[in-house]
Design an enzyme around this catalytic site. Sequence first.
Site, PDB file in Angstrom:
ATOM      1  N   PRO A  93      52.773 -16.832  12.757  1.00 36.18           N
ATOM      2  CA  PRO A  93      51.813 -15.690  13.278  1.00 36.18           C
ATOM      3  C   PRO A  93      51.433 -14.957  12.182  1.00 36.18           C
ATOM      4  O   PRO A  93      50.389 -13.935  12.441  1.00 36.18           O
ATOM      5  CB  PRO A  93      52.970 -14.837  14.256  1.00 36.18           C
ATOM      6  CG  PRO A  93      54.115 -15.917  14.629  1.00 36.18           C
ATOM      7  CD  PRO A  93      54.138 -16.855  13.515  1.00 36.18           C
ATOM      8  N   GLU A 120      62.682 -18.279  15.207  1.00 36.92           N
ATOM      9  CA  GLU A 120      63.533 -17.532  14.447  1.00 36.92           C
ATOM     10  C   GLU A 120      62.762 -16.999  13.383  1.00 36.92           C
ATOM     11  O   GLU A 120      62.810 -16.073  12.615  1.00 36.92           O
ATOM     12  CB  GLU A 120      64.485 -18.342  14.172  1.00 36.92           C
ATOM     13  CG  GLU A 120      64.092 -19.857  14.162  1.00 36.92           C
ATOM     14  CD  GLU A 120      65.206 -20.794  15.078  1.00 36.92           C
ATOM     15  OE1 GLU A 120      66.333 -20.585  14.709  1.00 36.92           O
ATOM     16  OE2 GLU A 120      64.807 -21.564  15.633  1.00 36.92           O
ATOM     17  N   ARG A 158      38.333 -33.990  14.568  1.00 35.35           N
ATOM     18  CA  ARG A 158      37.084 -34.143  14.935  1.00 35.35           C
ATOM     19  C   ARG A 158      36.060 -34.034  13.974  1.00 35.35           C
ATOM     20  O   ARG A 158      34.770 -34.393  14.430  1.00 35.35           O
ATOM     21  CB  ARG A 158      36.932 -33.434  16.387  1.00 35.35           C
ATOM     22  CG  ARG A 158      36.938 -32.008  16.237  1.00 35.35           C
ATOM     23  CD  ARG A 158      36.990 -31.328  17.580  1.00 35.35           C
ATOM     24  NE  ARG A 158      35.861 -31.627  18.293  1.00 35.35           N
ATOM     25  CZ  ARG A 158      34.503 -31.105  18.016  1.00 35.35           C
ATOM     26  NH1 ARG A 158      34.419 -30.278  17.037  1.00 35.35           N
ATOM     27  NH2 ARG A 158      33.631 -31.256  18.832  1.00 35.35           N
ATOM     28  N   ASP A 173      27.877 -28.093  17.649  1.00 34.55           N
ATOM     29  CA  ASP A 173      28.883 -27.127  18.439  1.00 34.55           C
ATOM     30  C   ASP A 173      28.531 -25.660  18.360  1.00 34.55           C
ATOM     31  O   ASP A 173      27.914 -25.299  17.437  1.00 34.55           O
ATOM     32  CB  ASP A 173      30.305 -27.285  17.975  1.00 34.55           C
ATOM     33  CG  ASP A 173      30.932 -28.663  18.129  1.00 34.55           C
ATOM     34  OD1 ASP A 173      32.233 -28.797  17.633  1.00 34.55           O
ATOM     35  OD2 ASP A 173      30.332 -29.600  18.848  1.00 34.55           O
TER      36      ASP A 173
END
Length: 268
Positions: A93, A120, A158, A173
């Site tokens: 994170p 953890e 991809r 895209d």
Amino acid sequence: MHIDILTLFPEMFGGPFNASILKRAVDQKRISISLHNIRDYTHDRHHTVDDYAYGGGAGMVLKPEPIFEAVEKLKAESGNKESRPLPVILLTPQGRLFCQRIARELSQHSHLILICGHYEGVDERIRQYLVTDEVSIGDYVLSGGELAAMVVVDAVVRLLPGVLGSEASPVDDSHASGLLEYPQYTRPEVYREWSVPEVLLSGNHARIARWRRQQAIQRTLQRRPELLDKANLSLKEAGSIDKLKESGANRGDVVNGYGITSRSQNKP
Ligand code: 9D3
């Protein structure tokens, strides 16, 4: 490209890696993926992968030894001939926020090593002396790095030459053009009294292209106005956006299924 993934839960990867585009890329030998159970690199009788945190506090911390030994073995086998260091990426994170630019950057390497942390956390020396990069996939709490690693692998693979095959080229895209996609329709022409916009049936390709472009810009302004700053707009398009903004067309309000209005910004 070869991808090594270190995890305590290799069984989590079966689904996504054995389906669709990733499966085909593996079958066509455009990529190979090896899953390594961190537990297999322990030496003690109990195969200990974590331990209590020095200084106290709740939660366990992943021990450095098995992860260092696994990565060092993979590095030695790799024989990295590139001028750049082999990416050893910790999913955490606290990492830099993953985006299409980072996917493109990673797709330029022939070998990646991904380490999945867990709830953890990991011994800080892994970050300091082993990892070259830390990546997060967004500001929400997952139970581990495994799903994040799958997201990164999918987005990177991809982009590799030949992987998408006959499907749309990656430059089409929405996140590559910098705009959200325009609305799409298929048959039937009328469904439950809801008609396909007339312009799409006109056969006038220039008019269709203009409509799609305008819809993409309008949708981006309403839903993700911050994307417009980096989008490739013509001078004329940039001018018309300024007008839309002045008219309040980008107030950013969204209405949920109950008719409740809120700002569209994602606040943590
Ligand atoms: C005790 C847990 N938290 C303290 C505030 C921190 C925490 C550590 C590890 C929260 C979640 C996790 C597990 N998540 C990941 O390893 C992870 C992750 C994520 O949770 N969100 C977005 N991207 C990623 S990449 C790895």
